[in-house]
Design a protein around this motif. Structure first.
Motif, mmCIF file in Angstrom:
data_model
loop_
_atom_site.group_PDB
_atom_site.id
_atom_site.type_symbol
_atom_site.label_atom_id
_atom_site.label_comp_id
_atom_site.label_asym_id
_atom_site.label_seq_id
_atom_site.Cartn_x
_atom_site.Cartn_y
_atom_site.Cartn_z
ATOM 1 N N UNK A 36 0.695 -1.322 -0.268
ATOM 2 C CA UNK A 36 -0.325 0.121 0.327
ATOM 3 C C UNK A 36 0.808 0.912 0.211
ATOM 4 N N UNK A 37 0.463 2.263 -0.729
ATOM 5 C CA UNK A 37 1.938 3.067 -0.961
ATOM 6 C C UNK A 37 1.469 3.861 0.300
ATOM 7 N N UNK A 38 0.217 4.574 0.778
ATOM 8 C CA UNK A 38 0.049 4.771 2.211
ATOM 9 C C UNK A 38 0.979 4.607 3.426
ATOM 10 N N UNK A 39 0.605 2.780 3.357
ATOM 11 C CA UNK A 39 1.453 2.523 4.113
ATOM 12 C C UNK A 39 3.456 2.562 3.497
ATOM 13 N N UNK A 40 3.894 2.681 2.653
ATOM 14 C CA UNK A 40 5.301 3.002 2.062
ATOM 15 C C UNK A 40 5.168 4.061 2.626
ATOM 16 N N UNK A 41 4.999 5.232 2.238
ATOM 17 C CA UNK A 41 5.067 6.325 3.244
ATOM 18 C C UNK A 41 4.838 6.255 3.857
ATOM 19 N N UNK A 42 4.257 6.075 5.007
ATOM 20 C CA UNK A 42 4.181 6.061 6.986
ATOM 21 C C UNK A 42 4.963 5.412 7.116
ATOM 22 N N UNK A 43 6.071 4.074 6.360
ATOM 23 C CA UNK A 43 6.948 3.661 6.838
ATOM 24 C C UNK A 43 8.717 4.538 6.701
ATOM 25 N N UNK A 44 8.124 5.017 5.558
ATOM 26 C CA UNK A 44 8.686 6.077 5.216
ATOM 27 C C UNK A 44 8.806 7.207 6.241
ATOM 28 N N UNK A 45 8.434 7.969 6.522
ATOM 29 C CA UNK A 45 8.137 8.529 7.533
ATOM 30 C C UNK A 45 8.864 8.202 9.505
ATOM 31 N N UNK A 46 8.655 6.685 9.187
ATOM 32 C CA UNK A 46 8.908 6.176 11.058
ATOM 33 C C UNK A 46 9.902 5.927 10.525
ATOM 34 N N UNK A 47 10.741 5.937 9.824
ATOM 35 C CA UNK A 47 12.222 5.636 9.499
ATOM 36 C C UNK A 47 12.543 6.637 9.595
ATOM 37 N N UNK A 48 12.383 7.869 8.918
ATOM 38 C CA UNK A 48 13.493 9.133 9.564
ATOM 39 C C UNK A 48 12.646 10.341 10.917
ATOM 40 N N UNK A 49 11.861 9.523 11.878
ATOM 41 C CA UNK A 49 11.687 9.572 13.483
ATOM 42 C C UNK A 49 12.136 8.180 13.599
ATOM 43 N N UNK A 50 13.266 7.518 13.010
ATOM 44 C CA UNK A 50 13.953 6.135 13.487
ATOM 45 C C UNK A 50 12.839 5.496 14.189
ATOM 46 N N UNK A 51 11.860 4.799 13.935
ATOM 47 C CA UNK A 51 10.606 4.658 14.831
ATOM 48 C C UNK A 51 10.767 3.013 13.928
ATOM 49 N N UNK A 52 11.159 1.730 14.719
ATOM 50 C CA UNK A 52 11.402 -0.038 14.251
ATOM 51 C C UNK A 52 9.605 -0.290 13.692
ATOM 52 N N UNK A 53 9.681 -1.455 12.985
ATOM 53 C CA UNK A 53 8.416 -1.643 12.529
ATOM 54 C C UNK A 53 8.818 -3.626 12.265
ATOM 55 N N UNK A 54 8.356 -4.199 13.211
ATOM 56 C CA UNK A 54 8.188 -5.485 14.061
ATOM 57 C C UNK A 54 7.863 -6.200 12.895
ATOM 58 N N UNK A 55 8.538 -7.249 13.168
ATOM 59 C CA UNK A 55 8.025 -8.679 11.945
ATOM 60 C C UNK A 55 6.590 -8.911 12.129
ATOM 61 N N UNK A 56 6.238 -9.317 10.973
ATOM 62 C CA UNK A 56 4.297 -9.289 11.019
ATOM 63 C C UNK A 56 4.543 -11.048 11.416
ATOM 64 N N UNK A 57 5.258 -12.501 11.050
ATOM 65 C CA UNK A 57 5.315 -13.080 11.006
ATOM 66 C C UNK A 57 5.265 -12.893 13.117
ATOM 67 N N UNK A 58 5.161 -12.848 13.979
ATOM 68 C CA UNK A 58 5.427 -12.633 15.707
ATOM 69 C C UNK A 58 4.799 -11.821 16.308
ATOM 70 N N UNK A 59 4.135 -10.602 14.982
ATOM 71 C CA UNK A 59 3.870 -9.983 15.811
ATOM 72 C C UNK A 59 2.627 -9.825 14.505
ATOM 73 N N UNK A 60 1.226 -8.788 15.121
ATOM 74 C CA UNK A 60 0.282 -8.400 14.482
ATOM 75 C C UNK A 60 0.621 -7.879 13.649
ATOM 76 N N UNK A 61 -0.023 -8.200 12.882
ATOM 77 C CA UNK A 61 0.397 -7.363 10.727
ATOM 78 C C UNK A 61 -0.189 -5.959 11.139
ATOM 79 N N UNK A 62 0.454 -5.177 10.372
ATOM 80 C CA UNK A 62 1.038 -4.127 10.300
ATOM 81 C C UNK A 62 0.664 -3.703 9.101
ATOM 82 N N UNK A 63 -0.626 -3.968 8.193
ATOM 83 C CA UNK A 63 -1.233 -3.565 7.049
ATOM 84 C C UNK A 63 -0.188 -3.278 6.214
#
Lengths: 647, 245
Positions: A587-614
């Motif tokens: 989802x392009x919105x998700x990619x953009x959000x992940x890009x923003x998270x990246x710049x705020x140094x916010x980490x994203x876990x793996x959906x195999x062992x945490x809930x789906x992050x869409x």
């Protein structure tokens, strides 16, 4: 119409070129069929030298899948080195397949697998040698359909003028569906010629035919929109996903070359896809979701693959092999099965944790402990958060020290330079880390005789990743940082002596960046660079930065853009990206959000062992995560006591 | 090691472009494919017990390459030949396997016989060149070696060099002349290869085949006083079945 082998003409040229064996075929696993007994014929190319192309898994899998069909013929072709290219042109010998030495032009499909964009100039050489018009628009019903696949096909816009179609994603089912469409079209008497065939392919909604889409540009050079130019093709083209890898256990009969190649091993993909979420990693983004091959299928493939090939090395491949849900049982089971043989097992290991060392220890129990590779990718804690590579310095030191105290003497650390928001300090921390590794390693091993190699790759932002909007640093900035890093490593002579430093300079990365995120206008640059002699751009001895810069300067001003515009320019949220009409499921919105998270140094876990992050892939593609454990184990093999006569 | 076997094998057709290193890798894989109980050397990195007699150059076909293997369990030589032949690509063909008797293979090989097919060369031109070559006391030729360009005599090692009279044209295009040379050369140092003799023909008579000649090794072995070559496996066949030392 039968097709003659060009071997008699080629044979005259072979004594005059280097390593002629690469052009003669004759591999175990190669298939030669009668031309006239088949209906649909594919020439498959890996656009690099034979020694690199032959081991390619993708081509081997498609080759086998296609040749299993009785009425289908698939042969392979590779890039020929400039010495043979010159002789072929001089003597009128066309681009040929290595299996039966048939001219590529005679086939129905010419499929090229692009693992990297640096193979684009080799595509043009092959088309030229084959006698196929370089431009799709100039081709006739006598030419094959030129089809691009592989990871680079997720943005085929820079080669849109040279290809007729592109397939995104997994190929095993796609090639069979395409074959079915051609078979049917031929049976009907090829109605409507080439245009009708391409239309039928486009209507599948998962094969991209660039000529059916128009690109409009804004006055400032950005893309305004990409829209179909005929009513019956889809607005967006979707990637393919092969579910249930146990149903597709290829390669069963791996190609075993006579020539020396970069990998001489039986490679089995233990899973496909990765959701670790490293933000620079295009492979991890475009191959979602994770689909594991079960431990028992892997065991069966290894057994049969080794018997068939005679290889004595097995590679358990994937994007992060230690993440397989049954990797422990798989490694110990295989190690047990091959304990009394000379078979060696390898796991391309990038995960930085102690578990990885346990696995490596298991796999090397009857062999030497040559070297271990870890990929922290970023030098500082901060930059590792930016790229979502969740590993702390302490983890890394602990892991490496465990390796040294368990008998390893050589550890390789892989990093990237030029990452978004990177500063000199981020890169200099690599030196601190390497010093710390050697200091702690010497203590743990009780000897000074340990080494660590720091290997640096240039970051290239790729389509369909959160970094698709990022700006690249200039080669001057990259090279400056690498110089500083080298000095910092050698600032302590005792530690520096134990540290090897390998890197690529920034220039090739910038061109790779141009080709990765380019649009259709970059096609003119590729053509110009090729006309100026560009070949084998993935090889440092053939790559010429000035050739590419000159080519850009000659053709891009006509479009009001330049090399910097494509590479060192950051994109904004609303910009239409050249690949937006190609759907990787993300989802392009998700990619953009992940890009923003990246710049705020916010980490994203793996959906195999945490809930789906869409991220959007599973619902968009109607797929799901397929992982174990199955709970099954590998059983001991029965020893062979008799000679075996291979079929 | 309980058994030693000696094998004669061929490099044919397109696979004559297999280099010796390429063949060695393919042969080791073939041993594993055929589940041959090969013996290994001792030590940290065990190597399979295989030793090769002098290998034909890359690009040169051969009907007479030899190697010796050591086994850790006895096998029937013919069964092994069949299994190994099936395990190799067609064109790399295992022709014979015999149990090794006393003596070394290398001691039984001091000469080779080669067939040189010179396409698009009139037999008459070849006859004249060969005559000039044979008359010469010494024919200096040059070749690139690992030490750089070297000059050496290609004449002294040549035992026989004749243009054969053959009724049938060899493989290749019809209606194109082709001269065939039968060549016997002693194995000396520096080695004199068929290529060097071809260079010699250019040096003495300006003979320059327009397309690369096709060369095939027909035999290797010990040279008799009559200039014939004795198959190195003859002695093993006579002393059959000793089965290793």
């Amino acid at each position: 119409m039968s097709v003659n082998s060009v071997f008699p003409q080629l044979e005259q040229l072979l004594p005059r070129v280097s390593k002629p064996i690469q052009y003669v075929g004759g591999e175990l696993g190669a298939v030669v069929k009668d031309w006239d007994d088949t209906v649909v014929r594919w020439a498959l190319m890996y656009p690099d030298a034979y020694e690199v192309g032959l081991p390619n898994q993708g081509v081997q899998i498609l080759y086998e899948v296609l040749n299993e069909q009785p009425d289908v013929l698939a042969e392979r072709t590779y890039a020929v080195w400039p010495d043979l290219e010159a002789l072929m042109k001089e003597n009128g010998v066309p681009q040929f397949t290595v299996d039966a030495h048939r001219p590529v032009k005679a086939f129905d499909m010419f499929g090229i697998s692009f693992a990297t964009e640096l193979g684009y100039t080799n595509l043009l050489s092959a088309l030229d040698l084959a006698g196929i018009p370089l431009l799709s628009a100039d081709r006739t019903d006598d030419d094959p359909v030129v089809l691009a696949g592989g990871h680079a096909a997720f943005n085929p816009e820079p080669i849109a003028d040279f290809i007729d179609a592109a397939v995104l994603g997994d190929g095993e089912e796609a090639v069979l569906e395409i074959t079915g469409i051609i078979r049917e079209w031929k049976a009907e008497g090829s109605p409507g010629g080439r245009d009708e065939l391409l239309l039928r392919l486009a209507r599948t909604e998962s094969i991209y035919v660039p000529r059916f889409y128009d690109v409009d540009y804004l006055p400032d050079g950005r893309i305004q929109r990409v829209v179909p130019n005929r009513p019956d093709v889809p607005f967006r083209v979707s990637k393919r996903t092969t579910m249930d890898l146990d149903a597709w256990p290829y390669p069963k009969k791996p190609l075993v070359p006579l020539a020396e190649t970069v990998h001489e091993r039986y490679a089995v993909e233990i899973f496909r896809g990765c959701t670790r979420g490293c933000r620079f990693c295009q492979a991890g983004m475009i191959t979602r979701p994770v689909r594991e091959r079960s431990i028992t299928t892997v065991g069966q493939m290894v057994k049969e693959g080794l018997e068939f090939s005679g290889f004595n090395e097995v590679g358990l491949l994937s994007l992060s092999s230690a993440d397989h849900s049954e990797i422990g049982d798989m490694c110990s089971g295989l190690a047990e099965q091959y304990a009394d043989t000379n078979v060696s097992l390898s796991l391309p290991s990038t995960r930085v944790d102690a578990f990885n060392i346990d696995l490596a220890q298991e796999l090397s129990r009857n062999g030497r402990r040559t070297g271990l590779t870890f990929a922290p990718e970023g030098g500082s804690e901060r930059i590792r958060k930016v790229i979502n590579k969740m590993v702390t310095k302490e983890d890394l030191i602990r892991t490496v020290v465990t390796a040294y105290s368990n008998g390893w003497r050589q550890v390789k650390l892989y990093f990237m330079c030029g990452l978004p928001s990177e500063t000199d300090e981020d890169v200099l921390e690599i030196a601190d880390m390497a010093h710390e590794v050697i200091r702690a390693g010497r203590e743990a091993a009780g000897t000074k005789d340990i080494r660590c190699t720091v290997s640096i790759g240039g970051f290239v932002p790729k389509p369909h990743t959160p970094f698709q909007w990022a700006k690249m640093d200039t080669p001057e900035v990259i090279d400056g940082r690498l110089r500083m890093l080298k000095q910092a490593i050698n600032s302590d002579r005792s530690l520096g002596r134990a540290i090897g430093f390998r890197y690529h300079d920034g220039e090739p990365s910038l061109i790779e960046g141009l080709l990765s995120r380019g649009d259709r206008r970059v096609g003119a640059v590729i053509r110009r660079a090729w006309e100026k002699g560009g070949r084998f751009d993935g090889w440092s001895e053939h790559f010429s930065y000035s050739r590419w810069v000159e080519s850009c300067a000659e053709v891009l001003p006509g479009f009001g853009v330049d090399l910097d515009w494509f590479t060192t320019r950051e994109r904004e949220e609303q910009e239409v990206l050249p690949w937006d009409h190609l759907d990787s499921g993300l989802d392009k919105d998700w990619l953009w959000q992940d890009w923003q998270d990246s710049m705020s140094e916010f980490e994203q876990d793996d959906c195999r062992w945490t809930p789906c992050f869409d991220c959007g892939v599973c619902p968009a593609m109607d797929t799901e995560i397929q992982i174990g454990p199955t709970g099954k184990k590998l059983l001991p093999l029965t020893p062979v006591n008799n000679l075996r006569v291979p079929a | 090691m309980v058994q030693r076997l000696r094998l004669r094998y061929a490099k044919r057709g397109p696979l004559r472009f297999t280099s010796h290193r390429d063949f060695a890798r393919a042969f080791e894989r073939a041993l594993r494919r055929a589940a041959v109980p090969i013996a290994y050397s001792q030590g940290f990195t065990p190597h399979p017990k295989i030793s090769y007699a002098s290998a034909a150059p890359t690009g040169v076909g051969s009907e007479a390459e030899y190697l010796e293997i050591g086994l850790q369990a006895p096998v029937d030589p013919e069964q092994l030949r069949v299994a190994l032949d099936a395990a190799l690509s067609p064109g790399l063909d295992i022709l014979e396997a015999v149990i090794a008797s006393e003596g070394s293979l290398a001691d039984r090989i001091d000469a080779s016989r080669w067939r040189l097919e010179l396409f698009e060369v009139e037999p008459k031109a070849a006859l004249a060149a060969v005559a000039a070559f044979n008359e010469a006391q010494e024919v200096l030729v040059e070749r690139m070696t690992k030490q750089g360009r070297r000059s050496f005599d290609a004449r002294a090692a040549v035992v026989r060099c004749i243009v054969t009279e053959e009724a049938d044209l060899p493989s290749g295009a019809m209606g194109v002349p082709c001269a065939i040379i039968d060549l016997v050369v002693r194995q000396v140092t520096p080695a004199v290869r068929p290529d060097d003799v071809l260079s010699g023909l250019r040096v003495v008579a300006g003979l320059e085949p327009p397309v690369p000649p096709r060369v095939t090794r027909l035999a290797q072995g010990s040279l008799t006083a009559q200039g014939d070559i004795v198959d190195p496996l003859d002695a093993d066949r006579e002393g059959a079945g000793i089965g290793g030392r």
